[in-house]
Design an enzyme around this catalytic site. Structure first.
Site, PDB file in Angstrom:
ATOM      1  N   SER A   9       4.075   4.301   3.101  1.00  0.00           N
ATOM      2  CA  SER A   9       3.731   4.320   4.518  1.00  0.00           C
ATOM      3  C   SER A   9       4.303   5.569   5.167  1.00  0.00           C
ATOM      4  CB  SER A   9       4.278   3.072   5.220  1.00  0.00           C
ATOM      5  OG  SER A   9       4.133   3.175   6.625  1.00  0.00           O
ATOM      6  N   HIS A  10       3.684   5.978   6.264  1.00  0.00           N
ATOM      7  CA  HIS A  10       4.222   7.089   7.039  1.00  0.00           C
ATOM      8  C   HIS A  10       5.514   6.698   7.752  1.00  0.00           C
ATOM      9  CE1 HIS A  10       0.263   8.758   6.306  1.00  0.00           C
ATOM     10  NE2 HIS A  10       0.621   9.879   6.878  1.00  0.00           N
ATOM     11  N   SER A  11       5.733   5.401   7.889  1.00  0.00           N
ATOM     12  CA  SER A  11       6.907   4.901   8.607  1.00  0.00           C
ATOM     13  C   SER A  11       7.875   4.210   7.647  1.00  0.00           C
ATOM     14  CB  SER A  11       6.475   3.906   9.689  1.00  0.00           C
ATOM     15  OG  SER A  11       7.570   3.159  10.166  1.00  0.00           O
ATOM     16  N   ASP A  67      -0.821   3.174   3.633  1.00  0.00           N
ATOM     17  CA  ASP A  67      -1.309   2.849   4.974  1.00  0.00           C
ATOM     18  C   ASP A  67      -2.432   3.760   5.466  1.00  0.00           C
ATOM     19  OD1 ASP A  67       0.316   5.063   5.378  1.00  0.00           O
ATOM     20  OD2 ASP A  67       1.585   4.142   6.918  1.00  0.00           O
ATOM     21  N   SER A  70      -3.611  10.296   4.320  1.00  0.00           N
ATOM     22  CA  SER A  70      -2.739  11.253   3.652  1.00  0.00           C
ATOM     23  C   SER A  70      -1.758  10.566   2.709  1.00  0.00           C
ATOM     24  CB  SER A  70      -1.983  12.098   4.674  1.00  0.00           C
ATOM     25  OG  SER A  70      -1.234  11.273   5.555  1.00  0.00           O
TER      26      SER A  70
END
Length: 225
Positions: A9-11, A67, A70
């Protein structure tokens, strides 16, 4: 050993939250978070995903969920860069629902390809029911009152689905006009069955009676709440 999962995930916090949820469903499955950049900012990092792949694979391979677009590219690159890329798969699946479905499949001992398929099927609400001969088989039908506090939500749904692993049985559960495949955690949760509700179990196949017995045993134990 079971197939491992990697959550990209980006987070950082989102990845860790999905891991926490998946581990509630499948406590014996290795689920590793690979979220955010090394400095804590939002983004995805190749080295972090690669390390997570190594950590998650305990011998049976790993399935990667992501997610955003990218994150998919980073995940696929990390898999392609493995010494043996066949030891991991990137699943095109909804992150949360897919992780839950994949975790339950892995907990049940399914191989890597089946775990990835379970994740991808989550986009449709679970595995499609098999049509054909099962409809002609004699059906066992039993009514069950739910007495546990949370009904068929989250962990109880996962326990019920896992209890059917290895059985040659097709089990459906109905509540009013709604029906779910008992092997689908998401389908069971979608019923919205609560404490005091009376659900109906429908089972066919050689192990139908055993499947019903396992579900009743779980219910008598209040799904180990």
């Amino acid at each position: 050993m079971s197939v491992g999962l990697v959550i990209v995930s980006h987070s950082t916090r989102l990845a860790e939250g999905v891991v926490e949820l998946a581990q509630q469903m499948a406590p014996d499955v290795r689920v590793v978070a690979a979220g955010g950049l090394p400095d804590g900012n939002v983004g995805t990092d190749f080295e972090k995903v690669s390390a997570a792949l190594s950590d998650a694979n305990t011998g049976s391979g790993a399935v990667v969920l992501y997610d955003l677009g990218s994150a998919q590219m980073i995940a696929e690159l990390a898999v392609e860069s493995l010494g043996d890329p066949s030891t991991a798969l990137v699943a095109d699946a909804p992150l949360v629902e897919g992780a839950v479905a994949a975790a339950v499949a892995a907990q049940g001992g399914e191989p890597m390809a089946a775990v990835a398929r379970a994740a991808e099927a989550a986009a449709e609400g679970g595995e499609p029911a098999e049509a054909g001969a099962a409809e002609a088989e004699q059906e066992i039908r039993e009514e069950l009152e739910l007495t546990n506090e949370v009904g068929l939500h989250a962990r109880p749904a996962a326990l019920l689905a896992r209890s059917l692993t290895g059985l040659q049985a097709n089990v459906r559960i109905t509540l009013g006009d709604h029906e779910a495949d008992a092997a689908s955690v998401l389908g069971l949760m979608g019923l919205g069955a609560r404490k005091g509700d009376r659900v109906v179990l429908h089972a066919t196949g050689p192990d139908a009676a055993q499947a019903i017995d396992r579900i009743f045993d779980l219910a008598k134990r209040n799904f180990d709440e």
